[in-house]
Enzyme design. Structure first.
Site, mmCIF file in Angstrom:
data_model
loop_
_atom_site.group_PDB
_atom_site.id
_atom_site.type_symbol
_atom_site.label_atom_id
_atom_site.label_comp_id
_atom_site.label_asym_id
_atom_site.label_seq_id
_atom_site.Cartn_x
_atom_site.Cartn_y
_atom_site.Cartn_z
ATOM 1 N N SER A 140 3.903 1.398 6.238
ATOM 2 C CA SER A 140 4.281 2.612 5.495
ATOM 3 C C SER A 140 4.245 3.781 6.472
ATOM 4 C CB SER A 140 3.259 2.849 4.383
ATOM 5 O OG SER A 140 3.366 4.139 3.850
ATOM 6 N N TYR A 153 -5.534 4.071 1.143
ATOM 7 C CA TYR A 153 -4.224 3.469 1.422
ATOM 8 C C TYR A 153 -3.873 3.626 2.904
ATOM 9 C CZ TYR A 153 0.839 2.594 0.939
ATOM 10 O OH TYR A 153 2.114 2.101 1.065
HETATM 11 P P1 NDP Z 1 5.330 -2.617 -6.251
HETATM 12 O O1 NDP Z 1 4.114 -2.193 -6.997
HETATM 13 O O2 NDP Z 1 6.640 -2.628 -6.942
HETATM 14 O O3 NDP Z 1 5.107 -4.073 -5.635
HETATM 15 C C1 NDP Z 1 3.899 -4.513 -5.141
HETATM 16 C C2 NDP Z 1 3.896 -6.019 -5.156
HETATM 17 O O4 NDP Z 1 2.657 -6.464 -4.609
HETATM 18 C C3 NDP Z 1 3.986 -6.589 -6.569
HETATM 19 O O5 NDP Z 1 4.791 -7.727 -6.540
HETATM 20 C C4 NDP Z 1 2.543 -6.946 -6.895
HETATM 21 O O6 NDP Z 1 2.416 -8.009 -7.799
HETATM 22 C C5 NDP Z 1 2.101 -7.403 -5.514
HETATM 23 N N1 NDP Z 1 0.660 -7.502 -5.399
HETATM 24 C C6 NDP Z 1 -0.294 -6.568 -5.663
HETATM 25 N N2 NDP Z 1 -1.510 -7.074 -5.440
HETATM 26 C C7 NDP Z 1 -1.325 -8.353 -5.029
HETATM 27 C C8 NDP Z 1 -2.190 -9.411 -4.645
HETATM 28 N N3 NDP Z 1 -3.520 -9.278 -4.656
HETATM 29 N N4 NDP Z 1 -1.640 -10.579 -4.279
HETATM 30 C C9 NDP Z 1 -0.307 -10.755 -4.273
HETATM 31 N N5 NDP Z 1 0.565 -9.814 -4.649
HETATM 32 C C10 NDP Z 1 0.053 -8.629 -5.013
HETATM 33 O O7 NDP Z 1 5.347 -1.687 -4.974
HETATM 34 P P2 NDP Z 1 6.318 -1.570 -3.713
HETATM 35 O O8 NDP Z 1 7.441 -2.500 -3.817
HETATM 36 O O9 NDP Z 1 6.555 -0.144 -3.522
HETATM 37 O O10 NDP Z 1 5.316 -2.036 -2.572
HETATM 38 C C11 NDP Z 1 5.570 -3.101 -1.683
HETATM 39 C C12 NDP Z 1 4.996 -2.757 -0.321
HETATM 40 O O11 NDP Z 1 5.691 -1.639 0.200
HETATM 41 C C13 NDP Z 1 3.524 -2.374 -0.354
HETATM 42 O O12 NDP Z 1 2.874 -2.966 0.746
HETATM 43 C C14 NDP Z 1 3.557 -0.868 -0.199
HETATM 44 O O13 NDP Z 1 2.402 -0.357 0.387
HETATM 45 C C15 NDP Z 1 4.773 -0.699 0.692
HETATM 46 N N6 NDP Z 1 5.359 0.632 0.694
HETATM 47 C C16 NDP Z 1 5.879 1.179 -0.470
HETATM 48 C C17 NDP Z 1 6.419 2.446 -0.441
HETATM 49 C C18 NDP Z 1 6.983 3.113 -1.663
HETATM 50 O O14 NDP Z 1 7.254 4.336 -1.635
HETATM 51 N N7 NDP Z 1 7.207 2.404 -2.753
HETATM 52 C C19 NDP Z 1 6.462 3.233 0.800
HETATM 53 C C20 NDP Z 1 5.894 2.566 1.935
HETATM 54 C C21 NDP Z 1 5.373 1.318 1.874
HETATM 55 P P3 NDP Z 1 2.045 -7.815 -9.357
HETATM 56 O O15 NDP Z 1 3.337 -7.503 -10.042
HETATM 57 O O16 NDP Z 1 1.469 -9.122 -9.735
HETATM 58 O O17 NDP Z 1 1.049 -6.697 -9.420
#
Ligand code: NDP
Length: 285
Positions: A140, A153
């Site tokens: 990120s 975070y």
């Molecule tokens: P979402 O919340 O849409 O997706 C997060 C995903 O991670 C979901 O599928 C969730 O599953 C899964 N997850 C959470 N905890 C666990 C766990 N313990 N084991 C396995 N899966 C897990 O968020 P984003 O798509 O935005 O995030 C994806 C990545 O992108 C993250 O690493 C985030 O930090 C990064 N990111 C996002 C940004 C943004 O602005 N959105 C910017 C920069 C980085 P479930 O549905 O089961 O909870």
């Protein structure tokens, strides 16, 4: 991709929504054999219904060692030729003033975004070695610059950046590359979930915490809500992940989004104390 070879296999963690879902769908559409890590069966089914028969949902909680081992064993049985890609995407966002962050919340944050990423990587490495695969870690802009009230975070993402650098240098002789993706604001459910959790944490603050940080936190939450709504679509990140997995000579890092580029350039170029003033002014607005 050649028709004579089996499709290249890739594991995407956290594929139930947002960036992970967009990556799984984009890779599937390009002919990859996608193993989509999900925590809920329903999410896996929903994903499979919108994809080709190549896409296989895999139950995977990255913070549970047993789940990681079972998921990788399942993938090994299905794809003994190995993994051409691992997209470490699963993540959560814990925010709040560090002075009052419950330590268990910090642990939960690090467990999912940092320890969990390495757990999956360790379990996948022999499969990656078989196919001379590539690891793509979703970091990120928060892995390059640490803004106030997002300390847990940022710590997880700074940590992921460090692990990625060490790992890239350790795995170089074996021909396995490690690429980091650094998105800015992307419109995904993480903002809504983070907002809900931030409200809960704010309500659990002791009176002194509310007195010291209450107003700043409310302002920040409002800003975060507006930012989340204005974010880029997750498909933009998926396109960069695809490039990172397929480019002949990928970069070590890809920044996604003008906001991320501006934030990294500004805070990276300014002396720290000047950067502090810019951030303070931003939060006072
Ligand atoms: P979402 O919340 O849409 O997706 C997060 C995903 O991670 C979901 O599928 C969730 O599953 C899964 N997850 C959470 N905890 C666990 C766990 N313990 N084991 C396995 N899966 C897990 O968020 P984003 O798509 O935005 O995030 C994806 C990545 O992108 C993250 O690493 C985030 O930090 C990064 N990111 C996002 C940004 C943004 O602005 N959105 C910017 C920069 C980085 P479930 O549905 O089961 O909870």
């Amino acid at each position: 991709m050649s028709d004579s070879r089996p499709p290249a296999s890739v594991l995407v963690t956290g594929a139930s929504s947002g960036i992970g879902q967009a990556c799984a769908q984009a890779l599937d559409a390009r002919g990859w054999r996608v193993f989509a890590g999900v925590r809920r069966e329903g999410a896996g089914q929903a994903l499979a219904e919108r994809a080709s028969e190549r896409l296989t949902p895999v139950a995977l909680d990255v913070s549970d060692g047993g789940s990681v081992a079972a998921a990788l064993a399942q993938i090994e049985r299905a794809a003994p030729e190995g993994l051409a890609g691992l997209v470490n995407n699963a993540g959560i966002a814990v925010s709040g003033p560090l002075e009052f962050t419950p330590l268990d919340e910090l642990r939960r944050q690090l467990e999912v975004n940092l320890v969990g990423q390495l757990a999956v990587t360790q379990a996948a490495l022999e499969l990656l070695r078989h196919a001379r695969g590539r690891i793509v870690n979703i970091s990120s802009v928060g892995g390059r610059t640490a803004l106030p009230f997002i300390g847990p975070y940022a710590a997880s993402k700074f940590g992921l950046e460090a692990l990625s650098d060490s790992l890239r240098r350790e795995l170089r002789p074996g021909g396995i590359d490690v690429v980091v993706i650094e998105p800015g604001t992307i419109a995904t459910p993480i903002w809504e979930k983070g907002d809900r959790e931030a409200t809960e944490l704010r309500e659990r603050l002791p009176p002194r915490g509310r007195e010291l940080y209450g107003r700043a936190l409310e302002r920040l939450q409002k800003m975060a809500r507006e930012r989340g709504e204005r974010g880029l679509p997750p498909e933009r990140v998926a396109a960069v992940v695809l490039r990172a997995l397929t480019a002949r000579r990928p970069r070590a890092r890809y920044v996604v989004g003008a906001d991320a580029r501006a934030q990294i350039a500004l805070l990276g170029l300014l002396p720290d104390r000047l950067g502090d003033r810019v951030v303070a002014r931003m939060l006072d607005a």
